[in-house]
Design an enzyme around this catalytic site. Structure first.
Site, mmCIF file in Angstrom:
data_model
loop_
_atom_site.group_PDB
_atom_site.id
_atom_site.type_symbol
_atom_site.label_atom_id
_atom_site.label_comp_id
_atom_site.label_asym_id
_atom_site.label_seq_id
_atom_site.Cartn_x
_atom_site.Cartn_y
_atom_site.Cartn_z
ATOM 1 N N CYS A 43 9.298 -8.719 -11.031
ATOM 2 C CA CYS A 43 8.339 -9.033 -9.964
ATOM 3 C C CYS A 43 8.979 -9.873 -8.867
ATOM 4 C CB CYS A 43 7.135 -9.766 -10.559
ATOM 5 S SG CYS A 43 5.994 -10.328 -9.302
ATOM 6 N N CYS A 48 7.562 -6.806 -6.959
ATOM 7 C CA CYS A 48 6.398 -7.155 -6.132
ATOM 8 C C CYS A 48 6.731 -8.036 -4.929
ATOM 9 C CB CYS A 48 5.354 -7.901 -6.960
ATOM 10 S SG CYS A 48 5.240 -7.399 -8.662
ATOM 11 N N LYS A 51 9.192 -6.518 -2.326
ATOM 12 C CA LYS A 51 8.482 -5.337 -1.803
ATOM 13 C C LYS A 51 7.451 -5.747 -0.758
ATOM 14 C CE LYS A 51 4.784 -4.319 -3.092
ATOM 15 N NZ LYS A 51 4.447 -3.736 -4.373
ATOM 16 N N TYR A 178 3.090 4.388 -7.535
ATOM 17 C CA TYR A 178 3.102 3.169 -6.708
ATOM 18 C C TYR A 178 4.407 3.033 -5.905
ATOM 19 C CZ TYR A 178 -0.665 0.746 -9.382
ATOM 20 O OH TYR A 178 -1.843 0.342 -9.952
ATOM 21 N N GLU A 182 4.686 3.356 -1.885
ATOM 22 C CA GLU A 182 4.891 2.120 -1.123
ATOM 23 C C GLU A 182 6.179 2.194 -0.306
ATOM 24 O OE1 GLU A 182 2.388 -1.053 -3.850
ATOM 25 O OE2 GLU A 182 4.556 -1.031 -4.063
ATOM 26 N N HIS A 437 -20.471 -10.818 8.831
ATOM 27 C CA HIS A 437 -20.376 -9.970 10.012
ATOM 28 C C HIS A 437 -19.598 -10.649 11.132
ATOM 29 C CE1 HIS A 437 -21.613 -6.719 12.619
ATOM 30 N NE2 HIS A 437 -21.925 -7.610 13.539
ATOM 31 N N GLU A 442 -18.047 -5.865 4.894
ATOM 32 C CA GLU A 442 -19.512 -5.895 4.843
ATOM 33 C C GLU A 442 -20.084 -4.530 4.441
ATOM 34 O OE1 GLU A 442 -21.702 -6.324 8.695
ATOM 35 O OE2 GLU A 442 -19.705 -6.301 9.560
HETATM 36 P P1 NDP Z 1 4.259 5.455 -11.683
HETATM 37 O O1 NDP Z 1 3.971 5.601 -13.114
HETATM 38 O O2 NDP Z 1 3.266 4.804 -10.791
HETATM 39 O O3 NDP Z 1 4.635 6.850 -11.051
HETATM 40 C C1 NDP Z 1 5.652 7.634 -11.559
HETATM 41 C C2 NDP Z 1 5.686 8.907 -10.767
HETATM 42 O O4 NDP Z 1 6.806 9.675 -11.156
HETATM 43 C C3 NDP Z 1 4.443 9.738 -10.998
HETATM 44 O O5 NDP Z 1 4.044 10.272 -9.769
HETATM 45 C C4 NDP Z 1 4.949 10.832 -11.944
HETATM 46 O O6 NDP Z 1 4.290 12.050 -11.804
HETATM 47 C C5 NDP Z 1 6.373 10.992 -11.478
HETATM 48 N N1 NDP Z 1 7.261 11.499 -12.518
HETATM 49 C C6 NDP Z 1 7.466 11.001 -13.747
HETATM 50 N N2 NDP Z 1 8.370 11.738 -14.411
HETATM 51 C C7 NDP Z 1 8.748 12.727 -13.570
HETATM 52 C C8 NDP Z 1 9.635 13.828 -13.675
HETATM 53 N N3 NDP Z 1 10.318 14.060 -14.785
HETATM 54 N N4 NDP Z 1 9.778 14.649 -12.612
HETATM 55 C C9 NDP Z 1 9.071 14.444 -11.489
HETATM 56 N N5 NDP Z 1 8.203 13.437 -11.340
HETATM 57 C C10 NDP Z 1 8.027 12.588 -12.367
HETATM 58 O O7 NDP Z 1 5.679 4.697 -11.649
HETATM 59 P P2 NDP Z 1 6.478 3.961 -10.520
HETATM 60 O O8 NDP Z 1 7.898 4.198 -10.843
HETATM 61 O O9 NDP Z 1 5.979 4.315 -9.164
HETATM 62 O O10 NDP Z 1 6.104 2.453 -10.813
HETATM 63 C C11 NDP Z 1 6.311 1.908 -12.115
HETATM 64 C C12 NDP Z 1 5.225 0.937 -12.466
HETATM 65 O O11 NDP Z 1 5.383 -0.238 -11.712
HETATM 66 C C13 NDP Z 1 3.835 1.472 -12.134
HETATM 67 O O12 NDP Z 1 3.255 2.046 -13.265
HETATM 68 C C14 NDP Z 1 3.073 0.260 -11.695
HETATM 69 O O13 NDP Z 1 2.267 -0.175 -12.753
HETATM 70 C C15 NDP Z 1 4.130 -0.771 -11.359
HETATM 71 N N6 NDP Z 1 4.091 -1.047 -9.911
HETATM 72 C C16 NDP Z 1 2.991 -1.649 -9.405
HETATM 73 C C17 NDP Z 1 2.907 -1.910 -8.069
HETATM 74 C C18 NDP Z 1 1.697 -2.559 -7.529
HETATM 75 O O14 NDP Z 1 0.948 -3.142 -8.293
HETATM 76 N N7 NDP Z 1 1.432 -2.458 -6.227
HETATM 77 C C19 NDP Z 1 3.991 -1.563 -7.141
HETATM 78 C C20 NDP Z 1 5.092 -0.905 -7.784
HETATM 79 C C21 NDP Z 1 5.125 -0.661 -9.121
HETATM 80 P P3 NDP Z 1 2.887 12.362 -12.536
HETATM 81 O O15 NDP Z 1 1.862 11.637 -11.736
HETATM 82 O O16 NDP Z 1 2.794 13.845 -12.387
HETATM 83 O O17 NDP Z 1 3.027 11.904 -13.933
#
Ligand code: NDP
Length: 461
Positions: A43, A48, A51, A178, A182, A437, A442
């Site tokens: 983080c 976080c 980012k 995410y 982002e 307001h 709101e």
């Molecule tokens: P996520 O789990 O959010 O997303 C992973 C993405 O990768 C999904 O779209 C998934 O597709 C895709 N994916 C997974 N495997 C493959 C594959 N073999 N081929 C193609 N696509 C694939 O993970 P992130 O890496 O974005 O983030 C990790 C974690 O970090 C998140 O779960 C989140 O909890 C945390 N995070 C939180 C943030 C926040 O609170 N703002 C900011 C950044 C990270 P599909 O949807 O089809 O499974």
């Protein structure tokens, strides 16, 4: 003589581990915490915090554009990546110091080394061996390297993205979660030609449909190219040093950098888990019960290493439950219900509770209250971007099951919406609340009539 050197040995100095070590040491327990890299974990060091700083940096071009409608003339702006990186590094070093000082002040012993379990009570860290009554594993996770993808070694991941020596002119980002979303917005905002490639039908698949569709449209309107139902077959390095990303459809996208943001995997390798008998699951995650206790009763695990919900505040909550349960003998279950969360995209998404689709599966009849409007700020700026507010309500009990916001400050709103949703308040409680307001928020207390209902999975207007 105490049986063990320590009451608690914590492995991993991220948000969860530090919180648990600091609170436990504050109780007068003999605590050590080992971290092989930098205190603060994902983080603070490469997640976080940097980012969000990058998000702020990337928002300025739109602010400059919007200023014109308010009478401002902004002379041509320029951006220096190296200044951003240096200032970000300074802030992170400061935060790392805060984490470290908190541990020291509480009386925890800091070990700057990799820790490996030798048995259920013994840990090796550097050249020393420690024994501990209880052990807490909070080693987090790391980006999935996707080693099976030919050419993955040419790609960058969310770790490297924070320290690129140069801002690329173009980037292709894989993923629809995410991090991918982002960073697509961050790079686009910084003037990088940005393309997102996602294997599914719609980005942010687990979010409410109005949020993911609204964001998709807004991102495309800004100029971010999004290719859904696509994935990479190979990443090839060209003779000019750029990269060719080959897609399954046969398309080739050429860019300076390719970022893989395809989920994260738990850090459980070479930890010595096999010497303790701690059970791990399919993705290598440590299997824990509702109290974060592993299959070995004096060993506990919290945060991303358990692959429950990969969010910093969740790891911190798990740490606090651990301290109550294991260090204060007051068993407290971890509560993963209705976690408010934000995607720091542009526009932002803030959300808590059930999406429309999930609520429709669980409840016989739901009411959807939805407002889509141009925020007041954009009236003079001329920006066409719209904002969406949505409440999902159980028709039988009037309970608000989910609240979703797409637009400026949605993350801030999600934090506050988390309270009524967690408390189980009803739509009538929202209606009884006076509006502030003029604000965008709101709308959340002035949507008196349902936009439509969903009964037995069918929409009725
Ligand atoms: P996520 O789990 O959010 O997303 C992973 C993405 O990768 C999904 O779209 C998934 O597709 C895709 N994916 C997974 N495997 C493959 C594959 N073999 N081929 C193609 N696509 C694939 O993970 P992130 O890496 O974005 O983030 C990790 C974690 O970090 C998140 O779960 C989140 O909890 C945390 N995070 C939180 C943030 C926040 O609170 N703002 C900011 C950044 C990270 P599909 O949807 O089809 O499974």
């Amino acid at each position: 003589m105490a049986k063990y050197d320590l009451d608690l040995f914590v492995i991993g100095g991220g948000s969860g581990g530090v919180r648990a070590a600091r609170l436990s040491a504050g109780l007068g327990k003999r605590v050590a915490i080992a971290e092989e890299y930098r205190f603060g974990g994902t983080c603070v060091i490469r997640g976080c915090v940097p980012k969000k700083l990058f998000v702020y940096a990337s928002q300025f071009p739109e602010h400059f554009e919007d200023a014109a409608g308010y009478g401002w003339t902004v002379s041509e702006a320029s951006f220096d990546w190296k200044t951003l990186i240096a200032n970000k590094d300074r802030e992170i070093a400061r935060l790392e110091g805060v984490y470290r000082k908190g541990l020291e002040d509480a009386g925890a012993q800091i070990i700057e080394d990799r820790a490996v379990l030798l048995d259920r009570h013994t840990i090796q860290a550097g050249s020393r061996t420690y024994t501990a009554d209880k052990i807490l594993i909070a080693t987090g996770g790391r980006p999935n390297p996707h080693a099976a993808l030919p050419g993955h070694e040419h790609c960058i991941f969310s770790n490297e993205v924070f320290d690129l020596p140069e801002l690329p002119k173009s980037i292709v980002i894989a993923g629809g979660g995410y991090i991918a979303v982002e960073f697509a917005n961050i790079f686009h905002g910084l003037g990088v030609e940005t393309c997102l490639v996602y294997r599914g039908k719609e980005i942010l698949g687990r979010f409410d449909m109005d949020m993911r569709r609204g964001l998709h449209e807004a991102m495309e309107a800004k100029g971010i190219r999004i290719h859904c139902q696509e994935h990479f077959t190979e990443i090839e390095k060209r003779s000019d040093g750029r990269l060719d990303a080959h897609l399954v459809s046969g398309k080739v996208l050429t860019a300076d950098q390719v970022l893989l943001a395809l989920g994260r995997i738990p850090n459980t390798e070479k930890l010595g888990l096999e010497a303790t008998g701690v059970e791990t699951g399919k993705t290598g995650e440590i299997v824990v019960d509702d109290y974060s206790q592993t299959s070995v009763d004096n060993i506990w695990a919290i945060g991303d290493v358990t692959n429950r919900v990969q969010l910093t505040p969740v790891a911190i909550h798990e740490a606090m439950c651990f301290v109550e349960t294991a260090m204060k003998s007051n068993p407290v279950k971890v509560d993963h219900e209705a976690i408010a969360t934000a995607v720091f995209s542009q526009p932002e998404i803030g959300t808590v509770g059930l999406s429309e689709d999930d609520a429709a599966k669980k409840f016989d009849e739901i009411e959807i209250y939805r407002a889509r409007f141009r925020p007041m700020r954009h009236t003079l700026s001329g920006r066409q971007e719209r904002m969406t507010m949505k409440l999902v309500v159980d028709a039988a009990t009037r309970r608000v099951l989910g609240a979703h916001v797409l637009g400026p400050d949605a993350g801030e709103m999600a934090q506050l919406l988390g309270i009524p949703i967690k408390a189980g308040l009803t739509k009538d409680d929202f209606d009884r609340t006076m509006a502030v307001h003029p604000t965008a928020a709101e709308e959340l207390v002035t949507m008196y009539k349902p936009t439509y209902r969903v009964k037995d999975g069918e929409r009725i207007d």
